[in-house]
Write a protein that holds these residues in place. Structure first.
Motif, PDB file in Angstrom:
ATOM      1  N   LYS A 235       0.872  -1.178   0.000  1.00 29.06           N
ATOM      2  CA  LYS A 235       0.000   0.000   0.000  1.00 29.06           C
ATOM      3  C   LYS A 235       0.905   1.223   0.000  1.00 29.06           C
ATOM      4  CE  LYS A 235      -3.603  -2.524   2.490  1.00 29.06           C
ATOM      5  NZ  LYS A 235      -4.423  -2.629   3.743  1.00 29.06           N
ATOM      6  N   LEU A 236       1.167   1.729  -1.193  1.00 24.67           N
ATOM      7  CA  LEU A 236       2.180   2.763  -1.369  1.00 24.67           C
ATOM      8  C   LEU A 236       1.654   4.161  -1.047  1.00 24.67           C
ATOM      9  CD1 LEU A 236       3.827   1.503  -4.691  1.00 24.67           C
ATOM     10  CD2 LEU A 236       4.676   1.197  -2.366  1.00 24.67           C
ATOM     11  N   GLU A 237       2.516   4.890  -0.324  1.00 23.50           N
ATOM     12  CA  GLU A 237       2.254   6.304  -0.027  1.00 23.50           C
ATOM     13  C   GLU A 237       3.506   7.098  -0.361  1.00 23.50           C
ATOM     14  OE1 GLU A 237      -0.011   7.129   3.791  1.00 23.50           O
ATOM     15  OE2 GLU A 237       0.832   5.158   4.243  1.00 23.50           O
ATOM     16  N   ASN A 238       3.316   8.345  -0.767  1.00 21.80           N
ATOM     17  CA  ASN A 238       4.453   9.238  -0.977  1.00 21.80           C
ATOM     18  C   ASN A 238       4.823   9.853   0.365  1.00 21.80           C
ATOM     19  OD1 ASN A 238       4.358   8.762  -3.781  1.00 21.80           O
ATOM     20  ND2 ASN A 238       2.798  10.348  -4.045  1.00 21.80           N
ATOM     21  N   LEU A 239       5.877   9.324   0.988  1.00 16.48           N
ATOM     22  CA  LEU A 239       6.255   9.719   2.342  1.00 16.48           C
ATOM     23  C   LEU A 239       7.726  10.108   2.415  1.00 16.48           C
ATOM     24  CD1 LEU A 239       4.474   6.839   4.314  1.00 16.48           C
ATOM     25  CD2 LEU A 239       3.654   9.190   4.063  1.00 16.48           C
ATOM     26  N   ASN A 240       8.068  10.793   3.492  1.00 15.05           N
ATOM     27  CA  ASN A 240       9.455  11.122   3.784  1.00 15.05           C
ATOM     28  C   ASN A 240      10.082   9.905   4.466  1.00 15.05           C
ATOM     29  OD1 ASN A 240      11.922  12.144   4.457  1.00 15.05           O
ATOM     30  ND2 ASN A 240      11.142  13.665   5.923  1.00 15.05           N
ATOM     31  N   ILE A 241      10.838   9.121   3.711  1.00 17.30           N
ATOM     32  CA  ILE A 241      11.388   7.874   4.237  1.00 17.30           C
ATOM     33  C   ILE A 241      12.381   8.123   5.360  1.00 17.30           C
ATOM     34  CG2 ILE A 241      13.290   7.697   2.557  1.00 17.30           C
ATOM     35  CD1 ILE A 241      12.669   4.648   2.470  1.00 17.30           C
ATOM     36  N   VAL A 242      13.017   9.296   5.357  1.00  9.02           N
ATOM     37  CA  VAL A 242      13.965   9.630   6.429  1.00  9.02           C
ATOM     38  C   VAL A 242      13.229   9.693   7.762  1.00  9.02           C
ATOM     39  CG1 VAL A 242      15.599  11.348   7.312  1.00  9.02           C
ATOM     40  CG2 VAL A 242      15.454  10.893   4.841  1.00  9.02           C
ATOM     41  N   GLU A 243      12.070  10.339   7.761  1.00  8.52           N
ATOM     42  CA  GLU A 243      11.278  10.467   8.980  1.00  8.52           C
ATOM     43  C   GLU A 243      10.752   9.113   9.441  1.00  8.52           C
ATOM     44  OE1 GLU A 243       7.306  12.856  10.616  1.00  8.52           O
ATOM     45  OE2 GLU A 243       7.993  13.107   8.548  1.00  8.52           O
ATOM     46  N   VAL A 244      10.322   8.288   8.503  1.00  8.09           N
ATOM     47  CA  VAL A 244       9.792   6.957   8.840  1.00  8.09           C
ATOM     48  C   VAL A 244      10.858   6.120   9.542  1.00  8.09           C
ATOM     49  CG1 VAL A 244       8.951   4.773   7.871  1.00  8.09           C
ATOM     50  CG2 VAL A 244       8.101   6.951   6.967  1.00  8.09           C
ATOM     51  N   VAL A 245      12.072   6.101   8.966  1.00 10.11           N
ATOM     52  CA  VAL A 245      13.156   5.299   9.544  1.00 10.11           C
ATOM     53  C   VAL A 245      13.596   5.887  10.885  1.00 10.11           C
ATOM     54  CG1 VAL A 245      15.528   4.507   9.223  1.00 10.11           C
ATOM     55  CG2 VAL A 245      13.934   4.500   7.285  1.00 10.11           C
ATOM     56  N   GLU A 246      13.702   7.209  10.965  1.00  7.64           N
ATOM     57  CA  GLU A 246      14.154   7.852  12.213  1.00  7.64           C
ATOM     58  C   GLU A 246      13.192   7.557  13.359  1.00  7.64           C
ATOM     59  OE1 GLU A 246      15.644  12.230  13.828  1.00  7.64           O
ATOM     60  OE2 GLU A 246      14.425  12.103  12.001  1.00  7.64           O
ATOM     61  N   ASN A 247      11.895   7.643  13.083  1.00 11.40           N
ATOM     62  CA  ASN A 247      10.913   7.393  14.146  1.00 11.40           C
ATOM     63  C   ASN A 247      11.009   5.971  14.673  1.00 11.40           C
ATOM     64  OD1 ASN A 247       9.911   9.988  13.966  1.00 11.40           O
ATOM     65  ND2 ASN A 247       8.210   9.439  12.590  1.00 11.40           N
ATOM     66  N   ILE A 248      11.195   5.008  13.789  1.00 12.00           N
ATOM     67  CA  ILE A 248      11.245   3.610  14.221  1.00 12.00           C
ATOM     68  C   ILE A 248      12.543   3.323  14.968  1.00 12.00           C
ATOM     69  CG2 ILE A 248      12.354   2.336  12.304  1.00 12.00           C
ATOM     70  CD1 ILE A 248       8.944   1.501  13.865  1.00 12.00           C
ATOM     71  N   GLU A 270      17.425  15.601   5.245  1.00 13.99           N
ATOM     72  CA  GLU A 270      16.314  15.564   6.186  1.00 13.99           C
ATOM     73  C   GLU A 270      15.011  15.115   5.534  1.00 13.99           C
ATOM     74  OE1 GLU A 270      16.499  15.906   9.426  1.00 13.99           O
ATOM     75  OE2 GLU A 270      18.656  16.210   9.196  1.00 13.99           O
ATOM     76  N   GLU A 271      14.957  15.190   4.211  1.00 15.64           N
ATOM     77  CA  GLU A 271      13.719  14.817   3.541  1.00 15.64           C
ATOM     78  C   GLU A 271      14.011  14.134   2.204  1.00 15.64           C
ATOM     79  OE1 GLU A 271       9.759  17.148   3.407  1.00 15.64           O
ATOM     80  OE2 GLU A 271      10.738  17.614   1.484  1.00 15.64           O
ATOM     81  N   ILE A 272      13.500  12.924   2.059  1.00 16.68           N
ATOM     82  CA  ILE A 272      13.565  12.191   0.788  1.00 16.68           C
ATOM     83  C   ILE A 272      12.176  11.603   0.573  1.00 16.68           C
ATOM     84  CG2 ILE A 272      14.636  10.310  -0.511  1.00 16.68           C
ATOM     85  CD1 ILE A 272      17.084  10.551   1.308  1.00 16.68           C
ATOM     86  N   ILE A 273      11.408  12.222  -0.317  1.00 18.81           N
ATOM     87  CA  ILE A 273      10.037  11.779  -0.579  1.00 18.81           C
ATOM     88  C   ILE A 273      10.063  10.670  -1.626  1.00 18.81           C
ATOM     89  CG2 ILE A 273       7.742  12.449  -1.356  1.00 18.81           C
ATOM     90  CD1 ILE A 273       8.536  13.716   1.280  1.00 18.81           C
ATOM     91  N   THR A 274       9.470   9.539  -1.283  1.00 15.58           N
ATOM     92  CA  THR A 274       9.394   8.421  -2.222  1.00 15.58           C
ATOM     93  C   THR A 274       8.181   7.559  -1.879  1.00 15.58           C
ATOM     94  OG1 THR A 274      10.618   6.575  -3.208  1.00 15.58           O
ATOM     95  CG2 THR A 274      10.867   6.897  -0.847  1.00 15.58           C
ATOM     96  N   TYR A 387      10.800   7.356  -6.261  1.00 16.92           N
ATOM     97  CA  TYR A 387       9.749   7.704  -7.219  1.00 16.92           C
ATOM     98  C   TYR A 387       8.472   7.986  -6.433  1.00 16.92           C
ATOM     99  CZ  TYR A 387       7.812   3.026  -6.481  1.00 16.92           C
ATOM    100  OH  TYR A 387       7.263   1.899  -5.907  1.00 16.92           O
ATOM    101  N   THR A 388       7.491   8.556  -7.096  1.00 19.32           N
ATOM    102  CA  THR A 388       6.213   8.836  -6.454  1.00 19.32           C
ATOM    103  C   THR A 388       5.089   8.191  -7.253  1.00 19.32           C
ATOM    104  OG1 THR A 388       6.018  10.928  -7.642  1.00 19.32           O
ATOM    105  CG2 THR A 388       6.982  11.013  -5.426  1.00 19.32           C
ATOM    106  N   VAL A 389       3.962   7.993  -6.578  1.00 17.94           N
ATOM    107  CA  VAL A 389       2.797   7.403  -7.231  1.00 17.94           C
ATOM    108  C   VAL A 389       1.668   8.428  -7.251  1.00 17.94           C
ATOM    109  CG1 VAL A 389       3.358   5.012  -6.704  1.00 17.94           C
ATOM    110  CG2 VAL A 389       2.103   6.365  -5.030  1.00 17.94           C
ATOM    111  N   GLU A 390       0.842   8.367  -8.320  1.00 21.88           N
ATOM    112  CA  GLU A 390      -0.280   9.292  -8.436  1.00 21.88           C
ATOM    113  C   GLU A 390      -1.418   8.883  -7.506  1.00 21.88           C
ATOM    114  OE1 GLU A 390      -1.515   9.697 -12.452  1.00 21.88           O
ATOM    115  OE2 GLU A 390       0.456  10.422 -13.157  1.00 21.88           O
ATOM    116  N   LYS A 391      -1.695   7.551  -7.512  1.00 26.02           N
ATOM    117  CA  LYS A 391      -2.750   7.045  -6.634  1.00 26.02           C
ATOM    118  C   LYS A 391      -2.131   6.769  -5.276  1.00 26.02           C
ATOM    119  CE  LYS A 391      -6.503   3.658  -6.492  1.00 26.02           C
ATOM    120  NZ  LYS A 391      -7.121   2.472  -7.140  1.00 26.02           N
TER     121      LYS A 391
END
Length: 417
Positions: A235-248, A270-274, A387-391
């Motif tokens: 279930k793909l979302e366009n997110l800041n992967i840096v923040e996701v990894v840092e929080n975990i 600080e921000e990599i949107i993918t 990369y990013t997804v439209e949906k």
């Protein structure tokens, strides 16, 4: 023979002139013509005739009357040109056996063309059969070798499956035993009124932890089945992967602190949107952190680092723990494999976590590399495309990150060493 101008005519020219008039074979009784393009025939050879006459004269002079009567015998010999025989397709079987054959190559046979063609075809067939037999022999040998290799591989895989089932049974039984024994002891304490709140909380914590271990094992088994069936979805979302990894990583610090291990996070950006499945990426990082904490000794360190290189994001989890033998690195992602019995003695684990990690990374279009040296540490490096997804899938559920970490870290010993 001479022309009108008294010039000499070559025998070969005479023969060629005749060949211009007819396509029939040319026979002769003249020895000279045999060497100039005619087939031959009963040829009068001066050498043979001289030899014959000389013998007659000697017989007469010596008075050997019983040998008289040779003169009436034909003085010609059968003589044919080998090349002309085949040019005009003469049946060689009808040529007298005592004939002299001119221009015959040393290793050629005087046989009819049909027989020669038959021999050639038979020869080709024999060669073809020989090649086919050799090919089949080699193919069968390769097949036999391949079957043997497949058998050995299947045998090894079955052994791994058996070991996996035995290990999984142990993994399931261990937390169940803890839960059952803890429940039984707590029940006795309650029946005897020999308990306090602190005691109950400790026992409940043990039950909760081992329940999480069971839930993690069941989740892993379900996911492995989904991977095999091809039904595991992202279930793909366009997110800041840096923040996701840092929080975990920050949510996992308490588990490393219990073992006096430094857990450090660092990033170049600080921000990599993918596009990622947040829950799945969290699970990947938690699995790697769980392994790093389990196999890193007291006083060690774990370093989580993120960087961007062109259109890819690199996430590395590096520790200075016990490491992995080089000959085992290629096996660690096998769902039925564990590195060694030695590791099992140190920490619990079903051995399928890294298989799930690799599958999730692959589904994201990435790859995972492993660098390790025994007694020096291990580094897992995840490379994901940016990369990013439209949906864009929107996760509306409220997550309890601490509960997620507690579930994935349920097999980590949190007792102080």
């Amino acid at each position: 023979m001479y022309k009108n101008d008294n010039s000499h005519v070559m025998l070969k020219d005479v023969v060629n002139d005749i060949k211009d008039i007819t396509k029939n074979p040319i026979y002769t009784n003249n020895y000279a013509y045999v060497f100039n393009g005619v087939i031959g025939g009963v040829v009068a050879v001066g050498e043979y005739q001289g030899s014959y006459v000389a013998k007659e004269i000697i017989n007469i002079l010596e008075g050997n009357k019983e040998e008289y009567g040779i003169l009436p015998k034909p003085s010609g010999v059968f003589m044919f040109d080998y090349k002309q025989i085949y040019k005009y397709n003469i049946d060689t079987l009808k040529i007298p056996k005592d004939s002299t054959i001119l221009n015959k190559p040393k290793y050629k046979l005087l046989l009819p063309k049909s027989i020669k063609i038959t021999i050639f075809i038979v020869f080709i067939l024999l060669i073809s059969i020989g090649i086919y037999v050799v090919y089949k022999f080699i193919a069968e040998r390769k097949k036999s070798t391949r079957n043997k290799q497949l058998y050995e591989k299947a045998k090894e895989r079955e052994k791994l499956k058996t070991d996996f089932i035995v290990n999984m049974s142990h993994e399931l039984r261990t937390p169940l035993n803890v839960i059952l024994s803890t429940s039984k002891v707590t029940e006795l304490k309650i029946n005897n009124n020999d308990y306090d709140n602190k005691y109950l909380l400790e026992k409940l914590e043990q039950i909760n932890k081992n329940s999480n271990r069971l839930l993690k094992l069941v989740n892993n088994l379900i996911d492995i089945t989904k991977f095999e069936l091809g039904s595991y979805e992202l279930k793909l979302e366009n997110l800041n992967i840096v923040e996701v990894v840092e929080n975990i990583v920050l949510a996992s610090v308490d588990y490393s602190t219990c073992k006096y291990i430094d857990l450090i996070f660092d990033t170049e950006e600080e921000e990599i949107i993918t596009a990622i499945d947040e829950d799945k990426i969290e699970r990947v990082i938690l699995n790697l952190l769980s392994n790093a904490i389990k196999f890193t000794q007291k006083g060690g360190s774990i370093y989580v680092y993120i960087k961007r290189v062109k259109d890819e994001v690199f996430i590395s989890v590096e520790d200075n723990g016990i490491g992995i033998p080089k000959d085992k690195i290629n096996e660690i992602f096998n769902r039925f494999y564990q590195v060694s019995d030695t590791l099992k003695k140190h920490e619990e684990g079903s051995g399928i976590g890294l298989c799930i990690v690799e599958e999730i990374v692959n589904l994201h279009g990435g790859k995972i590399n492993v660098y390790s040296e025994v007694n020096k540490g291990t580094k897992f490096e995840i490379i994901l495309p940016i990369y990013t997804v439209e949906k864009n899938f929107k996760n509306l559920q409220i997550k309890d990150i601490q509960q997620i970490v507690k579930l994935e870290m349920s097999d980590v010993d949190t007792k102080e060493n």
